[in-house]
Each structure stands twice: as C-alpha cells, then as structure tokens.
Design a protein around this motif. Structure first.
Motif: not given
Length: 248
Positions: A129-130, A155-161, A190-191, A215-217
């Motif tokens: 979910r996260r 839910s996107v907890v954080r991101d990098v562009a 995060i999951d 964890k899954p990538v």
C-alpha cells in the motif's frame, strides 16, 4: 498459418524515437515464439527540459502515438505494448483509461501500458500500500504519478525526480546514481519501490535491489512486458528479472 517466428504472439511496441532502452529491454524478456515489432513515435529530443516544459513535451509524444499505432498495425500484431510511461499517468486513472481507450479504439487490439501494468504487478505481490517512486522526470510529472497511484488505492510516501535535462539523457543515468537513489528512497515506512520512465535502464538493477532491500522493486519495463505476456496467456518464467518474470 502462424508467423514463422511469432507463432505464439506478435507484439506491436510503441515507443518514442528518442528511447534507446525499451527495445533491448523488451527483447531481453521475449520468450521463444513471441516477437516484438517496434514502431517509433516521432519525438524531437527536447533539450533543457523543466517543470514547465516536461508535460508539453510528453504531450507531443502522446499526440504522435496514433500514427505509430497505424504504422505497426500493418504487420498484424496480436497485442500492443506501450513503451512510454509518462502519458499513461497523466490525469490519474481517468487519464490512463482514456489513453488506453483511444489506442484500443484505433487499433482494435488490447494494449499493455506502464501505469496499469505497475498496478497489476503491485497487486500480484500482495499486501502493498505504501510506495516510493523513482523517476527520470521532473517534480511536476512525479505529482501526476502520485495522483495515479493514489487513485489506485496506494500512498506515495516519497519520491525522487532525477530531472534529466533531455529525453536522451534519461538513458545516460548511471547505475551508481540509481543505486544511491534506491537507498535514499528505502525505509521501514514503505512496502515497495516503483521505477517509472521507460528510457531509464533499471530491469536488472531492480531485480538485484530486491535482494538487498528485502522488498519489491518494480521496474516499469519489466512490469509492462510481463503484463503483455500474461494478458496473452503466455506464462513462461525467466530468471534474472525478479519474481514477476520468475514466479508470477
């Protein structure tokens, strides 16, 4: 009579003309009896991409997609595969569905697209979910990716562009940069991590990262081609590209 080499399925692959990663990535995942037929979407190599110009440039690609669809249809493919991800995240789920309908109405075929393929991959893993998101995009486009996944119940907890300055520069991002970014994104909150941007070379690195992150990538090229195969009842398994290809 079936095609001599594509006797199980012929995939029509749609990708920007600047994209140099999708074609070899999809060929690496191709099982015997499946063939990929790449149709290039005319794309000027936009320079000095910014928050303001990214979407405009991606919309040029979207606007040229149907020409590529009409071109690849002349080889009578069985299924279409979208090798460009940004346009499949615009305007959330409604935008993704609108894009899919436009291409499917034009072609009369089903299409696998990155956004919905990543969702299918995440759901296949189960219990996710996260998310954290890695992209070569600019922050304004990452907001579109987060909106889409939010619509899908994540839910996107954080991101990098990574803010690559041109379309071609996306393919020039180094493995070192990607490894460091994965470590930056990881955390107990995060999951899974999802990588978007089809011109970013991540399939093998994502599979390796799953081992040390635990964890899954999800690499979008792996997810998209996996979706195309499974949508056509092709269940061959392949090592080296993570559990999507090896187990699911």
């Amino acid at each position: 009579m079936p095609d001599a080499q594509g006797w199980r399925a012929k995939f029509g692959v749609l990708g920007p003309s600047t994209n140099t990663i999708v074609q070899p990535d999809f060929d690496a995942l191709r099982p015997r009896g499946v063939t990929n037929h790449y149709s290039r979407i005319f794309t000027p190599n936009a320079q000095a991409i910014s928050n303001e110009s990214f979407r405009a440039g991606a919309e040029v690609i979207a606007g040229n997609t149907l020409d590529a669809v009409r071109s690849v249809m002349t080889c009578k493919p069985d299924h279409l595969v979208m090798g460009m991800s940004a346009v499949t995240f615009f305007d959330g789920v409604k935008g993704a569905d609108r894009f899919v309908k436009q291409v499917e109405d034009e072609s009369g075929l089903r299409i696998s697209v990155g956004s919905h393929a990543c969702t299918a991959a995440l759901n296949r893993h189960g219990g996710i979910r996260r998310l954290a998101v890695l992209s070569p995009y600019w922050p304004s486009m990452n907001s579109e990716v987060s909106r889409y996944f939010g619509d899908m119940g994540f839910s996107v907890v954080r991101d990098v562009a990574l803010q690559c300055p041109s379309w071609i520069a996306i393919a020039e991002v180094t493995p070192e940069t990607l490894r460091n970014t994965l470590r930056e994104l990881d955390g107990d909150d995060i999951d899974a991590i999802v990588q978007v941007g089809t011109n970013l070379s991540m399939m093998r690195l994502a599979a390796a990262a799953e081992l040390w992150l635990g964890k899954p990538v999800i690499a979008i090229n792996t997810a998209t081609y996996w979706h195309a195969l499974r949508s056509n009842n092709i269940h061959d398994q392949m090592d080296g590209f993570g559990p999507l290809m090896a187990e699911f």
